[in-house]
Design a protein around this motif. Structure first.
Motif, PDB file in Angstrom:
ATOM      1  N   ASN A  69     101.537   2.804  85.292  1.00  0.00           N
ATOM      2  CA  ASN A  69     100.972   1.610  85.939  1.00  0.00           C
ATOM      3  C   ASN A  69     100.076   1.918  87.127  1.00  0.00           C
ATOM      4  OD1 ASN A  69     102.285  -0.094  84.162  1.00  0.00           O
ATOM      5  ND2 ASN A  69     103.990  -0.513  85.539  1.00  0.00           N
ATOM      6  N   ILE A  70      99.945   3.185  87.518  1.00  0.00           N
ATOM      7  CA  ILE A  70      99.121   3.534  88.677  1.00  0.00           C
ATOM      8  C   ILE A  70      97.663   3.179  88.395  1.00  0.00           C
ATOM      9  CG2 ILE A  70      98.298   5.438  90.120  1.00  0.00           C
ATOM     10  CD1 ILE A  70     101.022   6.793  89.649  1.00  0.00           C
ATOM     11  N   THR A  71      97.011   2.546  89.364  1.00  0.00           N
ATOM     12  CA  THR A  71      95.620   2.105  89.237  1.00  0.00           C
ATOM     13  C   THR A  71      94.684   3.292  89.069  1.00  0.00           C
ATOM     14  OG1 THR A  71      96.118   0.200  90.622  1.00  0.00           O
ATOM     15  CG2 THR A  71      93.795   0.771  90.371  1.00  0.00           C
ATOM     16  N   ARG A  72      93.807   3.195  88.065  1.00  0.00           N
ATOM     17  CA  ARG A  72      92.864   4.272  87.743  1.00  0.00           C
ATOM     18  C   ARG A  72      91.636   4.230  88.652  1.00  0.00           C
ATOM     19  NH1 ARG A  72      97.336   4.251  84.823  1.00  0.00           N
ATOM     20  NH2 ARG A  72      97.242   5.269  82.812  1.00  0.00           N
ATOM     21  N   GLY A  73      91.004   5.420  88.787  1.00  0.00           N
ATOM     22  CA  GLY A  73      89.750   5.535  89.527  1.00  0.00           C
ATOM     23  C   GLY A  73      89.665   6.866  90.253  1.00  0.00           C
ATOM     24  N   GLU A  74      88.444   7.218  90.668  1.00  0.00           N
ATOM     25  CA  GLU A  74      88.186   8.465  91.399  1.00  0.00           C
ATOM     26  C   GLU A  74      87.274   8.202  92.597  1.00  0.00           C
ATOM     27  OE1 GLU A  74      87.595  12.240  89.141  1.00  0.00           O
ATOM     28  OE2 GLU A  74      87.235  10.854  87.497  1.00  0.00           O
ATOM     29  N   PRO A  75      87.711   7.612  93.651  1.00  0.00           N
ATOM     30  CA  PRO A  75      89.048   7.073  93.898  1.00  0.00           C
ATOM     31  C   PRO A  75      89.171   5.643  93.364  1.00  0.00           C
ATOM     32  CG  PRO A  75      87.737   6.826  95.877  1.00  0.00           C
ATOM     33  CD  PRO A  75      86.852   7.523  94.854  1.00  0.00           C
ATOM     34  N   PRO A  76      90.385   5.177  93.176  1.00  0.00           N
ATOM     35  CA  PRO A  76      90.576   3.790  92.760  1.00  0.00           C
ATOM     36  C   PRO A  76      90.094   2.843  93.867  1.00  0.00           C
ATOM     37  CG  PRO A  76      92.593   5.064  92.450  1.00  0.00           C
ATOM     38  CD  PRO A  76      91.653   5.916  93.243  1.00  0.00           C
ATOM     39  N   ALA A  77      89.579   1.686  93.478  1.00  0.00           N
ATOM     40  CA  ALA A  77      89.115   0.700  94.461  1.00  0.00           C
ATOM     41  C   ALA A  77      90.269   0.220  95.346  1.00  0.00           C
ATOM     42  CB  ALA A  77      88.463  -0.480  93.741  1.00  0.00           C
ATOM     43  N   HIS A 107      94.656   9.359  94.963  1.00  0.00           N
ATOM     44  CA  HIS A 107      93.213   9.345  95.194  1.00  0.00           C
ATOM     45  C   HIS A 107      92.379   9.690  93.959  1.00  0.00           C
ATOM     46  CE1 HIS A 107      94.313  13.589  95.921  1.00  0.00           C
ATOM     47  NE2 HIS A 107      93.107  13.853  95.423  1.00  0.00           N
ATOM     48  N   ARG A 108      93.004  10.219  92.934  1.00  0.00           N
ATOM     49  CA  ARG A 108      92.271  10.615  91.717  1.00  0.00           C
ATOM     50  C   ARG A 108      93.176  10.322  90.529  1.00  0.00           C
ATOM     51  NH1 ARG A 108      91.204  16.372  89.444  1.00  0.00           N
ATOM     52  NH2 ARG A 108      89.421  16.003  88.107  1.00  0.00           N
ATOM     53  N   VAL A 109      92.818   9.287  89.774  1.00  0.00           N
ATOM     54  CA  VAL A 109      93.668   8.835  88.676  1.00  0.00           C
ATOM     55  C   VAL A 109      92.778   8.648  87.447  1.00  0.00           C
ATOM     56  CG1 VAL A 109      95.384   7.147  87.947  1.00  0.00           C
ATOM     57  CG2 VAL A 109      95.107   7.643  90.386  1.00  0.00           C
ATOM     58  N   ILE A 110      92.918   9.553  86.494  1.00  0.00           N
ATOM     59  CA  ILE A 110      92.046   9.577  85.325  1.00  0.00           C
ATOM     60  C   ILE A 110      92.845   9.164  84.095  1.00  0.00           C
ATOM     61  CG2 ILE A 110      90.523  10.992  83.893  1.00  0.00           C
ATOM     62  CD1 ILE A 110      90.168  12.815  86.394  1.00  0.00           C
ATOM     63  N   ASP A 111      92.448   8.052  83.487  1.00  0.00           N
ATOM     64  CA  ASP A 111      93.139   7.517  82.318  1.00  0.00           C
ATOM     65  C   ASP A 111      93.209   8.576  81.220  1.00  0.00           C
ATOM     66  OD1 ASP A 111      94.480   5.371  81.109  1.00  0.00           O
ATOM     67  OD2 ASP A 111      92.705   4.846  79.946  1.00  0.00           O
ATOM     68  N   GLY A 112      94.389   8.741  80.633  1.00  0.00           N
ATOM     69  CA  GLY A 112      94.576   9.719  79.573  1.00  0.00           C
ATOM     70  C   GLY A 112      94.703  11.149  80.056  1.00  0.00           C
ATOM     71  N   PHE A 113      94.688  11.351  81.374  1.00  0.00           N
ATOM     72  CA  PHE A 113      94.779  12.704  81.923  1.00  0.00           C
ATOM     73  C   PHE A 113      95.904  12.797  82.957  1.00  0.00           C
ATOM     74  CE2 PHE A 113      92.395  16.033  84.717  1.00  0.00           C
ATOM     75  CZ  PHE A 113      93.241  17.038  84.292  1.00  0.00           C
ATOM     76  N   MET A 114      95.627  12.363  84.212  1.00  0.00           N
ATOM     77  CA  MET A 114      96.643  12.541  85.249  1.00  0.00           C
ATOM     78  C   MET A 114      96.381  11.645  86.453  1.00  0.00           C
ATOM     79  SD  MET A 114      95.287  14.302  87.989  1.00  0.00           S
ATOM     80  CE  MET A 114      93.529  14.292  88.163  1.00  0.00           C
ATOM     81  N   ALA A 115      97.426  11.557  87.324  1.00  0.00           N
ATOM     82  CA  ALA A 115      97.343  10.857  88.613  1.00  0.00           C
ATOM     83  C   ALA A 115      97.609  11.896  89.702  1.00  0.00           C
ATOM     84  CB  ALA A 115      98.389   9.752  88.680  1.00  0.00           C
ATOM     85  N   GLN A 116      96.692  12.002  90.667  1.00  0.00           N
ATOM     86  CA  GLN A 116      96.788  13.020  91.717  1.00  0.00           C
ATOM     87  C   GLN A 116      97.005  12.367  93.072  1.00  0.00           C
ATOM     88  OE1 GLN A 116      93.831  16.096  91.445  1.00  0.00           O
ATOM     89  NE2 GLN A 116      94.001  16.623  93.600  1.00  0.00           N
ATOM     90  N   THR A 117      97.854  12.988  93.881  1.00  0.00           N
ATOM     91  CA  THR A 117      98.212  12.491  95.209  1.00  0.00           C
ATOM     92  C   THR A 117      98.547  13.671  96.110  1.00  0.00           C
ATOM     93  OG1 THR A 117      99.627  10.908  96.404  1.00  0.00           O
ATOM     94  CG2 THR A 117     100.664  12.173  94.618  1.00  0.00           C
ATOM     95  N   GLY A 118      99.001  13.370  97.316  1.00  0.00           N
ATOM     96  CA  GLY A 118      99.463  14.410  98.222  1.00  0.00           C
ATOM     97  C   GLY A 118      98.476  14.824  99.293  1.00  0.00           C
ATOM     98  N   ASP A 119      97.348  14.113  99.387  1.00  0.00           N
ATOM     99  CA  ASP A 119      96.345  14.414 100.401  1.00  0.00           C
ATOM    100  C   ASP A 119      96.415  13.342 101.484  1.00  0.00           C
ATOM    101  OD1 ASP A 119      94.133  14.795 102.001  1.00  0.00           O
ATOM    102  OD2 ASP A 119      92.670  14.461 100.417  1.00  0.00           O
ATOM    103  N   PRO A 120      96.803  13.707 102.713  1.00  0.00           N
ATOM    104  CA  PRO A 120      96.910  12.702 103.769  1.00  0.00           C
ATOM    105  C   PRO A 120      95.574  12.069 104.156  1.00  0.00           C
ATOM    106  CG  PRO A 120      97.228  14.892 104.687  1.00  0.00           C
ATOM    107  CD  PRO A 120      97.170  15.041 103.189  1.00  0.00           C
TER     108      PRO A 120
END
Length: 173
Positions: free
Chosen positions: A150-158, A66-79
């Motif tokens: 390769n994870i799609t970027r965005g906060e949240p990604p489209a 749900h939160r993927v910031i280029d050059g930083f991190m990819a966040q997940t784990g929220d149902p």
């Protein structure tokens, strides 16, 4: 000085040994391939046990990044996919350590309360020294980092990527 040098020499050996431990290895399957994660119970035993428990129950299967910031991190784990949700388990007390946040490090996400980690985690795309000692390190990618990249970027990604399946290696088919 010797202690610092010794830790630099022996820490990789410990990490390598743990990577061969199917009880402390996660398989994170993404659309592009499998990511192998070495868990670090030596740094964060309670966080490792939580993630293993949830993974074994299938909790993470189908959850989006749900939160993927280029050059930083990819966040997940929220149902809920909003960044505000978690599991039905109680929040965890922090297990901060001197382990640095480097490319491929897994850290537990939390609110401003350091004792609020639950099920959300992030994987670093790059080094993030400003996080050191502020978030719990509980693992590291040992294979398949190209699939994380390769994870799609965005906060949240489209069109967010999802965890296809995540299991402890000893339980995986």
């Amino acid at each position: 000085m010797f202690a610092i040098m010794a830790s630099l020499v022996f820490l990789p050996a410990v990490a390598s040994a743990q990577g061969n431990d199917p009880d402390n290895t996660l398989y994170l399957d993404l659309k592009d391939g499998r990511v192998v994660i070495q868990l670090r119970p030596d740094l964060a035993p309670n966080h490792v046990e939580r993630v293993k428990k949830l993974a074994s129950e299938g909790f993470y299967d189908g959850i989006i990044f749900h939160r993927v910031i280029d050059g930083f991190m990819a966040q997940t784990g929220d149902p809920t996919g909003t960044g505000r949700g978690g599991s039905n388990e109680p929040d965890l007390a922090q297990e901060f350590s001197p382990a640095p946040f480097r490319r491929g490090t897994l850290g537990m996400a939390r609110s401003s309360d350091p004792n609020s980690a639950n099920s959300q985690f992030f994987i670093m795309f790059a080094d993030g020294d400003w996080l050191n000692g502020q978030y719990t390190v509980f693992g590291e990618v040992i294979d398949g980092m190209q699939y994380i990249d390769n994870i799609t970027r965005g906060e949240p990604p489209a069109n967010p990527d999802k965890i296809v399946k995540m299991r402890v290696a000893k339980d995986a088919q």
